[in-house]
Design an enzyme around this catalytic site. Structure first.
Site, PDB file in Angstrom:
ATOM      1  N   ALA A  63     -36.114 -27.502  -2.269  1.00 10.24           N
ATOM      2  CA  ALA A  63     -37.399 -28.193  -2.222  1.00 10.24           C
ATOM      3  C   ALA A  63     -37.112 -29.684  -2.325  1.00 10.24           C
ATOM      4  O   ALA A  63     -36.073 -30.089  -2.857  1.00 10.24           O
ATOM      5  CB  ALA A  63     -38.267 -27.723  -3.381  1.00 10.24           C
ATOM      6  N   GLY A 107     -34.768 -23.939  -3.147  1.00 11.50           N
ATOM      7  CA  GLY A 107     -35.815 -23.380  -2.289  1.00 11.50           C
ATOM      8  C   GLY A 107     -35.301 -22.956  -0.926  1.00 11.50           C
ATOM      9  O   GLY A 107     -35.887 -22.067  -0.302  1.00 11.50           O
ATOM     10  N   GLU A 110     -33.890 -19.598  -1.493  1.00 13.18           N
ATOM     11  CA  GLU A 110     -35.017 -18.694  -1.763  1.00 13.18           C
ATOM     12  C   GLU A 110     -35.776 -18.354  -0.490  1.00 13.18           C
ATOM     13  O   GLU A 110     -36.188 -17.209  -0.285  1.00 13.18           O
ATOM     14  CB  GLU A 110     -35.943 -19.345  -2.795  1.00 13.18           C
ATOM     15  CG  GLU A 110     -35.262 -19.496  -4.148  1.00 13.18           C
ATOM     16  CD  GLU A 110     -36.056 -20.351  -5.119  1.00 13.18           C
ATOM     17  OE1 GLU A 110     -36.226 -21.558  -4.859  1.00 13.18           O
ATOM     18  OE2 GLU A 110     -36.527 -19.816  -6.131  1.00 13.18           O
ATOM     19  N   GLU A 130     -31.246 -25.382  -9.418  1.00  9.78           N
ATOM     20  CA  GLU A 130     -32.398 -25.981 -10.110  1.00  9.78           C
ATOM     21  C   GLU A 130     -32.098 -26.340 -11.555  1.00  9.78           C
ATOM     22  O   GLU A 130     -32.600 -27.326 -12.089  1.00  9.78           O
ATOM     23  CB  GLU A 130     -33.597 -25.016 -10.065  1.00  9.78           C
ATOM     24  CG  GLU A 130     -34.237 -24.862  -8.695  1.00  9.78           C
ATOM     25  CD  GLU A 130     -33.630 -23.770  -7.849  1.00  9.78           C
ATOM     26  OE1 GLU A 130     -32.500 -23.289  -8.152  1.00  9.78           O
ATOM     27  OE2 GLU A 130     -34.282 -23.376  -6.863  1.00  9.78           O
TER      28      GLU A 130
HETATM   29  N1  CAA Z   1     -34.543 -33.129  -1.907  1.00  9.80           N
HETATM   30  C1  CAA Z   1     -34.622 -34.396  -1.444  1.00  9.80           C
HETATM   31  N2  CAA Z   1     -33.617 -35.028  -0.798  1.00  9.80           N
HETATM   32  C2  CAA Z   1     -32.477 -34.325  -0.648  1.00  9.80           C
HETATM   33  C3  CAA Z   1     -32.313 -33.012  -1.107  1.00  9.80           C
HETATM   34  C4  CAA Z   1     -33.418 -32.403  -1.768  1.00  9.80           C
HETATM   35  N3  CAA Z   1     -33.386 -31.142  -2.208  1.00  9.80           N
HETATM   36  N4  CAA Z   1     -31.056 -32.603  -0.815  1.00  9.80           N
HETATM   37  C5  CAA Z   1     -30.467 -33.623  -0.170  1.00  9.80           C
HETATM   38  N5  CAA Z   1     -31.307 -34.663  -0.075  1.00  9.80           N
HETATM   39  C6  CAA Z   1     -31.068 -35.971   0.560  1.00  9.80           C
HETATM   40  C7  CAA Z   1     -30.133 -36.821  -0.315  1.00  9.80           C
HETATM   41  O1  CAA Z   1     -30.870 -37.457  -1.345  1.00  9.80           O
HETATM   42  C8  CAA Z   1     -29.581 -37.772   0.709  1.00  9.80           C
HETATM   43  O2  CAA Z   1     -30.554 -38.776   0.970  1.00  9.80           O
HETATM   44  P1  CAA Z   1     -30.094 -40.335   1.010  1.00  9.80           P
HETATM   45  O3  CAA Z   1     -29.160 -40.397   2.194  1.00  9.80           O
HETATM   46  O4  CAA Z   1     -31.387 -41.032   1.216  1.00  9.80           O
HETATM   47  O5  CAA Z   1     -29.390 -40.626  -0.285  1.00  9.80           O
HETATM   48  C9  CAA Z   1     -29.482 -36.910   1.975  1.00  9.80           C
HETATM   49  O6  CAA Z   1     -30.352 -35.802   1.773  1.00  9.80           O
HETATM   50  C10 CAA Z   1     -28.073 -36.377   2.198  1.00  9.80           C
HETATM   51  O7  CAA Z   1     -27.661 -35.731   1.005  1.00  9.80           O
HETATM   52  P2  CAA Z   1     -26.307 -36.120   0.206  1.00  9.80           P
HETATM   53  O8  CAA Z   1     -25.927 -37.520   0.484  1.00  9.80           O
HETATM   54  O9  CAA Z   1     -26.518 -35.710  -1.232  1.00  9.80           O
HETATM   55  O10 CAA Z   1     -25.299 -35.123   0.960  1.00  9.80           O
HETATM   56  P3  CAA Z   1     -23.955 -34.485   0.381  1.00  9.80           P
HETATM   57  O11 CAA Z   1     -23.308 -33.828   1.543  1.00  9.80           O
HETATM   58  O12 CAA Z   1     -23.179 -35.497  -0.426  1.00  9.80           O
HETATM   59  O13 CAA Z   1     -24.435 -33.374  -0.680  1.00  9.80           O
HETATM   60  C11 CAA Z   1     -25.803 -31.505  -1.398  1.00  9.80           C
HETATM   61  C12 CAA Z   1     -25.151 -32.257  -0.209  1.00  9.80           C
HETATM   62  C13 CAA Z   1     -24.715 -30.929  -2.293  1.00  9.80           C
HETATM   63  C14 CAA Z   1     -26.625 -30.387  -0.778  1.00  9.80           C
HETATM   64  C15 CAA Z   1     -26.689 -32.496  -2.198  1.00  9.80           C
HETATM   65  O14 CAA Z   1     -27.540 -33.190  -1.301  1.00  9.80           O
HETATM   66  C16 CAA Z   1     -27.544 -31.831  -3.241  1.00  9.80           C
HETATM   67  O15 CAA Z   1     -27.075 -31.476  -4.297  1.00  9.80           O
HETATM   68  N6  CAA Z   1     -28.861 -31.659  -2.939  1.00  9.80           N
HETATM   69  C17 CAA Z   1     -29.820 -31.129  -3.867  1.00  9.80           C
HETATM   70  C18 CAA Z   1     -29.684 -29.621  -4.005  1.00  9.80           C
HETATM   71  C19 CAA Z   1     -30.674 -29.106  -5.024  1.00  9.80           C
HETATM   72  O16 CAA Z   1     -30.620 -29.411  -6.194  1.00  9.80           O
HETATM   73  N7  CAA Z   1     -31.624 -28.237  -4.566  1.00  9.80           N
HETATM   74  C20 CAA Z   1     -32.628 -27.662  -5.423  1.00  9.80           C
HETATM   75  C21 CAA Z   1     -33.918 -28.440  -5.335  1.00  9.80           C
HETATM   76  S1  CAA Z   1     -35.141 -27.912  -6.502  1.00  9.80           S
HETATM   77  C22 CAA Z   1     -35.891 -26.549  -5.816  1.00  9.80           C
HETATM   78  O17 CAA Z   1     -35.524 -26.122  -4.740  1.00  9.80           O
HETATM   79  C23 CAA Z   1     -37.025 -25.959  -6.629  1.00  9.80           C
HETATM   80  C24 CAA Z   1     -37.510 -24.624  -6.155  1.00  9.80           C
HETATM   81  O18 CAA Z   1     -36.937 -23.608  -6.501  1.00  9.80           O
HETATM   82  C25 CAA Z   1     -38.713 -24.518  -5.374  1.00  9.80           C
END
Ligand code: CAA
Length: 256
Positions: A63, A107, A110, A130
């Site tokens: 998400a 998400g 999921e 998460e």
């Molecule tokens: N939300 C918003 N932006 C996100 C995102 C997310 N879930 N995942 C990645 N992005 C964005 C990053 O912020 C980045 O943006 P900027 O270039 O503006 O900084 C862009 O996408 C590229 O990402 P990274 O530079 O981080 O890419 P990476 O290859 O170094 O890492 C990754 C990839 C490991 C997937 C990392 O992006 C990451 O950890 N993302 C978040 C994963 C996460 O925590 N997901 C769970 C979200 S909460 C949820 O989903 C709740 C639910 O159950 C409903």
């Protein structure tokens, strides 16, 4: 550019998640577009099966953390972001194949697990991170992971927030099969064509019957999970965990 690209290939509707700047993070625009596309195909007699896919790099990295970071518990409860579209997707009666390459996290994992068949590229990475944001899964992760892989492995995945590769996801019952990345769409289309060749009423009845195998206890667990997910937006640690993600730093949790 639209957050979901749609096209058809004969009786197959193909939806491609398309927010490359955010690794296909799920926001309202994307999920509204996806739910609307799937509903339109569900109602279209020319379409018999659907595929949802992302990019080579990400099916969906969760998400959208930046969008939900400032939300309060009452906003999450009232707006029910992600959840309200997921409920629409779960009502689709024709089969949906998830074709997953790259990250399927939070998400995104999921959503993929909520669809019917999950074909993974050998590049796919699954996880429920998460907990590292000071929250918990909110779209079925805490319920579908133990159903797929058993309690100990689900606890391991969700409580550590670690990722699984495609081979571990297949062994854990998350992916139905793993294929070389360059074959992903060919294999998904092959499976879709096989399903499209069957009797549609029988296919729809069978999807419903398989879902019944765990739906009642799942529905209760999903309702509990949704409330708990919303409630965590009342904590300091949710704000801190999500601010730390955007600030590219480690979170300083206070357990409150
Ligand atoms: N939300 C918003 N932006 C996100 C995102 C997310 N879930 N995942 C990645 N992005 C964005 C990053 O912020 C980045 O943006 P900027 O270039 O503006 O900084 C862009 O996408 C590229 O990402 P990274 O530079 O981080 O890419 P990476 O290859 O170094 O890492 C990754 C990839 C490991 C997937 C990392 O992006 C990451 O950890 N993302 C978040 C994963 C996460 O925590 N997901 C769970 C979200 S909460 C949820 O989903 C709740 C639910 O159950 C409903």
């Amino acid at each position: 550019m639209s957050a979901v690209l749609v096209k058809t290939d004969g009786p197959i509707g193909i939806a491609t998640l398309n927010r490359p700047e955010a690794l296909n993070a799920l926001n309202n625009e994307l999920l509204d577009g996806l739910a609307a596309a799937l509903e339109a195909w569900d109602a279209d007699p020319a379409i018999r099966v659907m595929i949802v896919t992302g990019s080579d790099k990400a099916f969906a990295a969760g998400a959208d953390i930046k969008e939900m970071a400032p939300k309060s518990f009452s906003q999450m409860q009232a707006e029910n972001p992600f959840g309200r579209q997921m409920d629409r997707i779960l009502r689709i009666r024709k089969p949906i194949i998830a074709a997953v390459a790259g990250f399927a996290l939070g998400g995104g994992c999921e959503l993929a697990m909520a669809l019917d068949i999950l074909i993974a590229a050998d590049t796919a990475k699954f996880g429920q991170p998460e907990i590292t944001l000071g929250i918990m899964p909110g779209l079925g992760g805490s319920q579908r992971t133990p159903l797929a892989m058993g309690k100990a492995k689900a606890m391991d995945l969700c409580l550590t927030g670690r990722m699984m590769d495609a081979a571990e996801a297949e062994a854990s019952g998350v992916a139905s099969r793993v294929v070389p990345a360059e074959m992903l769409m060919d294999e998904a289309l092959k499976a879709a064509r096989k399903i499209a060749a069957q009797s549609l009423p029988a296919v729809m009845m069978l999807k419903e019957a398989i879902n019944r195998a765990y739906e009642r206890p799942l529905a209760q667990g999903l309702a509990y999970e949704r409330r708990a997910f919303h409630a965590l937006f009342a904590t300091h640690d949710q704000k801190e965990g999500m601010a730390a993600f955007s600030g590219k730093r480690k979170p300083a949790f206070r357990d409150e």
